[in-house]
Design an enzyme around this catalytic site. Structure first.
Site, mmCIF file in Angstrom:
data_model
loop_
_atom_site.group_PDB
_atom_site.id
_atom_site.type_symbol
_atom_site.label_atom_id
_atom_site.label_comp_id
_atom_site.label_asym_id
_atom_site.label_seq_id
_atom_site.Cartn_x
_atom_site.Cartn_y
_atom_site.Cartn_z
ATOM 1 N N TYR A 260 115.923 -4.179 49.448
ATOM 2 C CA TYR A 260 115.366 -4.907 48.310
ATOM 3 C C TYR A 260 114.351 -5.939 48.774
ATOM 4 O O TYR A 260 114.659 -6.813 49.574
ATOM 5 C CB TYR A 260 116.474 -5.588 47.519
ATOM 6 C CG TYR A 260 115.993 -6.067 46.167
ATOM 7 C CD1 TYR A 260 115.597 -5.150 45.211
ATOM 8 C CD2 TYR A 260 115.903 -7.414 45.864
ATOM 9 C CE1 TYR A 260 115.134 -5.561 43.977
ATOM 10 C CE2 TYR A 260 115.441 -7.842 44.629
ATOM 11 C CZ TYR A 260 115.060 -6.912 43.685
ATOM 12 O OH TYR A 260 114.595 -7.317 42.469
ATOM 13 N N TYR B 249 109.669 0.566 40.123
ATOM 14 C CA TYR B 249 110.636 -0.429 40.628
ATOM 15 C C TYR B 249 112.076 -0.020 40.319
ATOM 16 O O TYR B 249 112.461 0.131 39.151
ATOM 17 C CB TYR B 249 110.333 -1.741 39.933
ATOM 18 C CG TYR B 249 110.841 -3.003 40.588
ATOM 19 C CD1 TYR B 249 109.987 -3.776 41.351
ATOM 20 C CD2 TYR B 249 112.136 -3.446 40.393
ATOM 21 C CE1 TYR B 249 110.425 -4.957 41.909
ATOM 22 C CE2 TYR B 249 112.582 -4.631 40.957
ATOM 23 C CZ TYR B 249 111.717 -5.381 41.717
ATOM 24 O OH TYR B 249 112.143 -6.560 42.269
#
Lengths: 171, 419
Positions: free
Chosen positions: B350, B300
């Site tokens: 995102y 991530y």
């Protein structure tokens, strides 16, 4: 009684049912720093909680704690998110290892108390002061008065001790 | 198969019994934004994932979503698509949710609540509720426990995580130019991803000369907020074999695993330690493989640093050697173990982690959506030429690991395998 005040244009509120935070900020309003000590295992804790994070006991009492320590880590904010801080960049968010209970219950722990770098009268520090502080800097606690009955713990450089060379982000 | 696969003493809870059978997403949008509601975006993404799987809406009877109260709930999306639900749940949370919800999907199917689950995240993370915390989110009232953080101007993700990042540099000598390589490498990958929002390749200098947001984070150390929705479909592996794509099996899941003091993790242990330190003891034994077996990671990248910290604590390198790992070429397409081949949150867009799962599903299908020419079977004929604008399929990839991040103190993870 609920605590309320306006800080840099931000509305701060501590609800009356939030008895741990009401007690904590009640001491801060008198420019006293108190933390909960567990009645069972005796360890201090931060921030205020209902039970002891180390042994789960419910009973605790408030004890005066010396507001002195060294910077464990920091963030230097250049792009403020909140409107309240837009006019105050750069500002430092500090995590300060208190001298009290440092290295307990294991060597990896300390009471890491948050706050901003401030002047001795509790105003957010000017850029030239921000540039002096890094990991290792010795600090002492000061308070920012928000309203009658509500003050926030903050940090300023401890001018009474010899300062180690701080570690700062390499420029 | 690794030795541990045939080691009966190694736990392998439900390994390979469930599969990700469908993936879908909308475009990643900024500029004028999506111009659509999160209901419309979510409906499109779930529909795309159902079609990708070769299923129909009538085959879906479970639905899970996650949001920060900035989205549309599952019953609305199900209603739009004519799906009758036997199970649904909308949970609060951002990053670290996708893998956790996959675990929940497996659990509820195993318990007989439903048979096939669609998981989605839909957000106008640029045009409505800014994920970075600006706009309406920046001026919320500060109450109770928030006086210990937000009242200090300590609110956004970058501000919240920065002390852990800074301490890592202090303790291990990690250098800005090493961490900047995360962005450089992900930008190379994004240049081969037609749907990435930022396709331009950048240099270490570009990262280090971009303005500071919150030290140690420059603008280009931070991900790109976008409007989008993404969805995946989870069902039993035996069902997956009849569907449209080569099955991608789930070997193990870690769901929102926490450090002690999840309320304020800085009070316990080294603050540069992240939840993967604990999660790895669930992830690897249940997967029956270790980090050395993994061909591709999806670590991530809300920030460059988050990729590094998770790779360290899940054991891809020794603690403290993350700066070297992320900068020595290992993570690059063509390297030993590429990371975020889509360009990730830093470059593609995102999504709170779900697009990184989608990317690895496509990698394991050997059917990544790059610019390689389509063959007669409708699949891309991959060249494995990773120059700008080229291929991003990893050759012969078999095992992936996704490392999801909510904050230093909370993370999720998942190992998937090509059947």
């Amino acid at each position: 009684m609920a605590l309320q005040g306006d800080y840099l244009g931000m509305a701060l509120t501590v609800d009356e049912l939030d008895i741990e935070n009401v007690a904590y900020f009640g001491y801060c309003a008198k420019h006293d720093f108190h933390l909960q000590a567990c009645d069972s295992c005796k360890l201090l804790r931060y921030p205020p909680t209902t039970a002891c994070p180390w042994c789960a006991a419910l009973d605790s009492h408030w004890v005066a704690v010396e507001g002195k320590g060294a910077v464990h880590s920091y963030a230097e904010v250049h792009h403020a998110i909140q409107p309240a801080f837009k006019g105050h960049t750069p500002y430092l968010i500090l995590l300060v290892d208190l001298d009290t209970q440092n290295g307990a219950p294991t060597p990896d722990e300390a009471l890491r108390v948050a706050g901003n770098l401030c002047t001795p009268d509790g105003q957010l520090a000017p850029p030239e002061m921000v540039a002096k502080v890094g990991i290792g800097t010795r600090l002492r606690m000061v308070f920012s008065d928000v309203a009658n009955g509500l003050s926030m713990p903050q940090w300023t450089i401890d001018e009474t001790v010899a300062q180690p060379a701080p570690w700062r982000y390499p420029d | 198969m690794a030795e541990s696969d045939i080691d009966a003493g190694t736990p392998k809870h439900l390994a390979d019994k469930y599969a990700v059978v469908g993936v879908g997403e909308t475009a990643f949008m900024r500029g004028n934004g999506s111009g659509r509601s999160t209901r419309a975006l979510g409906t499109q993404a779930v529909r795309a994932a159902i079609l990708d799987a070769g299923l129909t809406p009538a085959d879906i009877d479970g639905m899970l979503s996650y949001s920060n109260n900035d989205s549309t709930f599952a019953p609305m999306i199900a209603g739009d698509l004519g799906i009758r639900l036997n199970f649904y749940m909308d949970v609060y949370g951002g990053g670290s949710s996708t893998e956790a919800l996959v675990g929940i999907a497996i659990g509820v199917i195993e318990a007989g609540l439903c048979k096939t689950v669609a998981i989605f995240r839909s957000m106008n993370g640029f045009s409505q509720v800014r994920i970075g915390g600006t706009g309406a989110r920046s001026a919320v009232p500060v109450n109770g426990d928030m006086l210990h953080n937000r009242a200090y101007g300590w609110q956004s993700a970058g501000q919240s995580f920065a002390p852990s990042f800074m301490r890592h540099m202090y303790v291990y000598g990690t250098r800005p130019e090493q961490v900047a390589m995360v962005k450089v490498i992900h930008s190379e990958h994004a240049s081969n991803n037609p749907k990435a929002l930022y396709k331009k390749r950048v240099t270490v200098d570009d990262v280090l000369s971009s303005r500071f947001i919150v030290k140690p984070l420059h603008l280009l150390d931070c991900c790109v907020e976008t409007d989008n929705a993404c969805a995946i479909i989870v069902t039993r592996a035996n069902r997956a074999r009849d569907l449209r794509h080569h099955p991608v099996l789930i070997r193990s899941v870690v769901g929102r695993c926490c450090k002690p003091r999840a309320d304020m993790h800085f009070q316990h242990g080294p603050i540069e330690r992240v939840a993967g330190y604990y999660g790895r003891d669930i992830l690897w034994p249940n997967a029956g493989v270790g980090p050395e077996d993994i061909d591709v990671t999806g670590s991530y990248d809300a920030f460059t640093f988050t990729t590094m910290l998770q790779l360290e604590d899940y054991g891809f390198c020794k603690k403290g050697e993350g700066g070297e790992y992320v900068s020595d070429g290992t993570m690059r397409l063509g390297g030993k173990r590429p990371n975020n081949t889509s360009g990730g949150h830093l470059c593609e867009g995102y999504t709170h982690g779900i697009a990184m799962v989608i990317e690895n599903v496509r990698q394991l299908r050997h059917d990544i959506d790059d610019s390689c020419p389509l063959g007669p079977d409708g699949k891309r004929q991959h060249t494995y030429d990773y120059r700008e604008g080229g291929c991003r399929q990893i050759k012969d990839v078999e095992l992936s690991a996704n490392l999801g991040w909510a904050m230093p103190g909370t993370g999720s993870a998942m190992v998937m395998r090509r059947a």
